[in-house]
Design an enzyme around this catalytic site. Sequence first.
Site, PDB file in Angstrom:
ATOM      1  CG  HIS A  84     -18.048  23.724 -17.549  1.00  0.00           C
ATOM      2  ND1 HIS A  84     -16.987  23.512 -16.708  1.00  0.00           N
ATOM      3  CD2 HIS A  84     -18.057  25.054 -17.838  1.00  0.00           C
ATOM      4  CE1 HIS A  84     -16.376  24.682 -16.494  1.00  0.00           C
ATOM      5  NE2 HIS A  84     -17.011  25.620 -17.169  1.00  0.00           N
ATOM      6  CD  GLU A 117     -17.220  19.819 -17.229  1.00  0.00           C
ATOM      7  OE1 GLU A 117     -17.709  20.066 -16.115  1.00  0.00           O
ATOM      8  OE2 GLU A 117     -16.238  20.405 -17.684  1.00  0.00           O
ATOM      9  CG  HIS A 175     -16.702  21.169 -12.867  1.00  0.00           C
ATOM     10  ND1 HIS A 175     -16.723  22.087 -13.878  1.00  0.00           N
ATOM     11  CD2 HIS A 175     -17.185  21.792 -11.764  1.00  0.00           C
ATOM     12  CE1 HIS A 175     -17.209  23.231 -13.411  1.00  0.00           C
ATOM     13  NE2 HIS A 175     -17.501  23.086 -12.127  1.00  0.00           N
ATOM     14  CD  GLU A 212     -12.721  19.071 -13.061  1.00  0.00           C
ATOM     15  OE1 GLU A 212     -12.948  18.164 -13.892  1.00  0.00           O
ATOM     16  OE2 GLU A 212     -12.817  20.284 -13.317  1.00  0.00           O
TER      17      GLU A 212
HETATM   18 ZN   LIG Z   1     -16.176  21.811 -15.882  1.00  0.00          ZN
END
Ligand SMILES: [Zn+2]
Length: 235
Positions: A48, A51, A155, A208
């Site tokens: 992403h 990020e 992430h 994350e």
């Molecule tokens: Zn992500």
Amino acid sequence: MTAVKFEPEHRGVLRLKTEPYGISVLGATLRYIPCTGPCRLLVMAAIHGEEPETTFLLSRALRAYASPFKSIAFVLCANPDGVALGTRGNANGVDLNRNFPTSNWAADPVASRSVLEAPRDTLLSPGDFKGGEPEIQALVALVQKLKPSAILSMHSPIGCVDAPRQTPLVLDLQKVFRLPWVENIGYPTPGSLGTWCMEQGLECVTLELPRLALELLFERYGEPFAEFLENADIK
Ligand SMILES: [Zn+2]
């Protein structure tokens, strides 16, 4: 635990050599850091584009090392166009983490949030067809070439370790990052890396990172993350 040193003369330079594995929509070379033996773990960041702290933290951790790992390969940035454009998706507006060739891939728009507290009302594309984006085709080919037994995908900013089971890898990451384990992220993710890995019989852990400024991420996690990588490497 091996103590990892970030020597001042090495802090600014990533000394591990990268090799190309594909080309992005806008023509950026997709690069990875190979390992010298059979690949056990593939660590990847920034699928992403919004990020980029994942690339930053992984790069900072790897700057402690001068020679490649035996059994761990790295993709520092899986979505270079997204990072360069500052967008979550790639240059086609596709959420790459919904474009993997899975049995549940769906053509419906992908809802995401502008910030963690916002409703999921930002719409992205999952791609015209499953596995259709060049970044995903290249990544799938890389995984098929390396044949790792697990993938760690970085992430942000939810602050958890997301995996279907609390495996030894998950427990280690929880300890290093001091984050809770969640069995799933709480909303459907058709076409995601996690689902693709499950269908390939491959362990996938989504890390994350919590919502922290870059330098705080490094201050909190730089050394423990580098030590985790060193200890996870099968010599
Ligand atoms: Zn992500």
